[in-house]
Every structure is written in structure tokens, then in C-alpha cells.
Design a protein around this motif. Structure first.
Motif, PDB file in Angstrom:
ATOM      1  N   VAL A  54       0.892  -1.304  -0.080  1.00  0.00           N
ATOM      2  CA  VAL A  54       0.042  -0.092  -0.072  1.00  0.00           C
ATOM      3  C   VAL A  54       0.916   1.423  -0.031  1.00  0.00           C
ATOM      4  O   VAL A  54       2.150   1.190   0.418  1.00  0.00           O
ATOM      5  CB  VAL A  54      -0.795   0.003   1.300  1.00  0.00           C
ATOM      6  N   ALA A  55       0.220   2.291  -0.513  1.00  0.00           N
ATOM      7  CA  ALA A  55       0.775   3.730  -0.610  1.00  0.00           C
ATOM      8  C   ALA A  55       0.042   4.512   0.715  1.00  0.00           C
ATOM      9  O   ALA A  55      -1.232   4.431   0.414  1.00  0.00           O
ATOM     10  CB  ALA A  55       0.844   4.370  -1.753  1.00  0.00           C
ATOM     11  N   VAL A  56       0.778   5.056   1.644  1.00  0.00           N
ATOM     12  CA  VAL A  56       0.070   5.550   2.710  1.00  0.00           C
ATOM     13  C   VAL A  56       0.501   6.994   2.324  1.00  0.00           C
ATOM     14  O   VAL A  56       1.701   7.440   2.499  1.00  0.00           O
ATOM     15  CB  VAL A  56       0.528   5.180   3.967  1.00  0.00           C
ATOM     16  N   SER A  57      -0.288   7.989   2.648  1.00  0.00           N
ATOM     17  CA  SER A  57      -0.226   9.431   2.676  1.00  0.00           C
ATOM     18  C   SER A  57       0.553   9.868   3.999  1.00  0.00           C
ATOM     19  O   SER A  57       0.140   9.044   5.112  1.00  0.00           O
ATOM     20  CB  SER A  57      -1.610  10.213   2.410  1.00  0.00           C
ATOM     21  N   ASP A  58       0.900  11.511   3.994  1.00  0.00           N
ATOM     22  CA  ASP A  58       0.967  11.833   5.220  1.00  0.00           C
ATOM     23  C   ASP A  58       0.053  11.691   6.091  1.00  0.00           C
ATOM     24  O   ASP A  58       0.554  11.543   7.523  1.00  0.00           O
ATOM     25  CB  ASP A  58       1.477  13.294   5.075  1.00  0.00           C
ATOM     26  N   GLU A  59      -1.147  11.868   5.903  1.00  0.00           N
ATOM     27  CA  GLU A  59      -2.294  11.881   6.928  1.00  0.00           C
ATOM     28  C   GLU A  59      -2.771  10.450   7.364  1.00  0.00           C
ATOM     29  O   GLU A  59      -3.445  10.098   8.166  1.00  0.00           O
ATOM     30  CB  GLU A  59      -3.590  12.394   6.143  1.00  0.00           C
ATOM     31  N   GLY A  60      -1.913   9.128   6.796  1.00  0.00           N
ATOM     32  CA  GLY A  60      -2.068   8.076   7.177  1.00  0.00           C
ATOM     33  C   GLY A  60      -3.010   7.429   6.319  1.00  0.00           C
ATOM     34  O   GLY A  60      -3.633   6.171   6.791  1.00  0.00           O
ATOM     35  N   GLU A  61      -3.585   8.102   5.157  1.00  0.00           N
ATOM     36  CA  GLU A  61      -4.595   7.234   4.414  1.00  0.00           C
ATOM     37  C   GLU A  61      -3.993   6.448   3.374  1.00  0.00           C
ATOM     38  O   GLU A  61      -3.024   6.899   2.693  1.00  0.00           O
ATOM     39  CB  GLU A  61      -5.052   8.515   3.632  1.00  0.00           C
ATOM     40  N   VAL A  62      -4.644   5.064   3.131  1.00  0.00           N
ATOM     41  CA  VAL A  62      -4.022   4.396   1.839  1.00  0.00           C
ATOM     42  C   VAL A  62      -4.503   5.016   0.758  1.00  0.00           C
ATOM     43  O   VAL A  62      -5.872   5.189   0.645  1.00  0.00           O
ATOM     44  CB  VAL A  62      -4.809   2.953   2.264  1.00  0.00           C
ATOM     45  N   VAL A  63      -3.633   5.464  -0.282  1.00  0.00           N
ATOM     46  CA  VAL A  63      -4.081   6.241  -1.398  1.00  0.00           C
ATOM     47  C   VAL A  63      -3.797   5.275  -2.729  1.00  0.00           C
ATOM     48  O   VAL A  63      -4.118   5.652  -3.799  1.00  0.00           O
ATOM     49  CB  VAL A  63      -3.350   7.478  -1.384  1.00  0.00           C
ATOM     50  N   GLY A  64      -2.841   4.254  -2.218  1.00  0.00           N
ATOM     51  CA  GLY A  64      -2.579   3.353  -3.686  1.00  0.00           C
ATOM     52  C   GLY A  64      -2.447   1.899  -3.146  1.00  0.00           C
ATOM     53  O   GLY A  64      -1.931   1.679  -1.821  1.00  0.00           O
ATOM     54  N   HIS A  65      -2.573   1.151  -4.233  1.00  0.00           N
ATOM     55  CA  HIS A  65      -2.249  -0.284  -3.642  1.00  0.00           C
ATOM     56  C   HIS A  65      -1.807  -1.146  -4.975  1.00  0.00           C
ATOM     57  O   HIS A  65      -2.193  -0.856  -6.246  1.00  0.00           O
ATOM     58  CB  HIS A  65      -3.705  -1.346  -3.370  1.00  0.00           C
TER      59      HIS A  65
END
Ligand SMILES: CC(C)(COP(=O)(O)OP(=O)(O)OC[C@H]1O[C@@H](n2cnc3c(N)ncnc32)[C@H](O)[C@@H]1OP(=O)(O)O)[C@@H](O)C(=O)NCCC(=O)NCCS
Length: 173
Positions: A54-65
Motif C-alpha cells: 500500500v501507499a500511505v499518505s502523510d495523513e495515514g490514508e491508503v491512497v494506492g495499492h
């Protein structure tokens, strides 16, 4: 955009479904088949947890897989890449680039010989993918033509030739 790439954990699964649904949704298929495909792949023997990232943003949100699962060239093991998803709100900022390079490096480190996928040559050539037939490897469906591509890794042996088969859940999509 800054993201961290790491392995998917069980807690990420709902977010990965959301990202996958958003990335692949079309007016005619609001719930894309890729969501169910991931659900069927996870419990099957072809799932490679080291290669589900997974790709996780600065905010801790999963934005990609991205995931690679066990496939074969003839009877020899190899991996198939996909689905690959970046949430539409975060596309065109290098997240896909980070995910693909990372999963290729991980597959190489695991000693996999090659990664195969069905996708746009215009997009995947930047990662070193080439038409599979350049390597004597044919798609599960010959009509895929140049859209079926292969990226060789360090353990690649040119004797590895034949028909590529994906994990069984791919046959149902
Ligand atoms: C393909 C995808 C993962 C790329 O993610 P991303 O984070 O936007 O990718 P990046 O920011 O690293 O790269 C964007 C570049 O890829 C290009 N690109 C994206 N999809 C493309 C496609 N199908 N064909 C050609 N180029 C494509 C963009 O035009 C952009 O080009 P540029 O760098 O010259 O501006 C994302 O668009 C996505 O989730 N798409 C929907 C699902 C999908 O098609 N998955 C792949 C199936 S094989």
C-alpha cells in the motif's frame, strides 16, 4: 506528493477495496470486478503477502495499492502484477511510479524470475516492461497481443518460455 510504501496489513483491507473501487469504477461498472478479484485472491494459495503493498499518505490514508500473485510460465513459477490502483484524487503525482518500482524491487529480492501483466505499453514501458513475446512468453489469451507485457528480473533465465497462466481467481473475471 509524499507517500510511504509498505506491506498491506489486515487492517488495510477495507481501504484497499475503496481505493481499488474508485480507481477502476466506470459508469457501466460502478463496482468493478477488481474488488471481488482481490477478495478471492487473498485467501487463495497464490497470494504473496510480501508483494501486496500500500501507499500511505502523510495523513495515514491508503491512497494506492499494488499486488503480485503467483503465476506460472508453463510449469515454472513467476508472478503476475495487478490489480494496481491509485485513488483518482491522488493520481498523476508519482504514487503509481513508487508502487510499481517498489513491488518490482521486492519481487527481485524474493528471487522471482519475471513479472507479467496486462496493461498499456505506453504506461509500463517506463518500468522496463516489454511485449511478452519478445521473451517467448505468450499471454493466457493470445488476443491480448502487445498489452501482455513482461519485466525480467535478476533471476530470469531465457529458457523460461511458454504460456503464462495467472492464479485461478483471474479466470473468473
Ligand atoms: C495507472 C495508475 C495506477 C497510475 O497511477 P498514478 O499514481 O497516476 O501514476 P504516476 O503519477 O506514477 O504516473 C502518471 C503517469 O502515467 C500516465 N498513465 C496513467 N495511466 C496510463 C495509461 N493507461 N496509459 C498510459 N499512460 C498512463 C499518466 O498519463 C501520467 O503520465 P506522465 O507521467 O507522462 O504525466 C492510475 O492511473 C490508476 O489507478 N488507474 C486506474 C486503474 C488502472 O488502470 N490500473 C492499472 C491497470 S493495468
Amino acid at each position: 506528493m509524499q507517500v510511504l510504501i509498505r506491506r498491506e496489513t489486515p487492517a488495510d483491507v477495507p481501504a484497499v477495496s475503496i481505493v481499488t473501487a474508485a480507481a477502476f469504477a466506470k459508469p457501466e461498472t460502478p463496482v468493478p470486478v477488481e474488488v471481488a478479484l482481490l477478495d478471492e485472491l487473498r485467501p487463495c494459495g497464490a497470494w504473496l503477502p510480501e508483494l501486496s503493498l500500500v501507499a500511505v499518505s502523510d495523513e495515514g490514508e491508503v491512497v494506492g495499492h499494488v499486488v503480485c500473485t503467483r503465476g506460472h510460465v508453463g510449469t515454472a513459477p513467476a508472478v503476475g502484477l495487478g490489480p494496481l490502483s491509485v485513488h483518482p484524487d491522488h493520481q498523476k503525482r508519482g504514487v503509481g511510479l513508487a508502487l510499481v518500482h517498489t513491488v518490482l524491487g521486492a519481487a527481485d529480492a524474493l528471487g522471482e524470475p519475471l513479472v507479467a501483466l496486462l496493461g498499456s505499453a505506453a504506461y509500463y514501458s517506463r518500468y522496463g516492461f516489454r511485449t511478452s513475446t519478445d521473451y517467448g512468453i505468450t499471454a493466457p489469451d493470445p488476443s491480448w497481443g502487445e498489452y501482455f507485457q513482461v519485466r525480467t528480473l535478476s533471476a530470469y533465465d531465457p529458457a523460461l518460455r511458454g504460456v503464462f497462466t495467472y492464479a485461478e481467481p483471474f479466470d473468473r473475471v
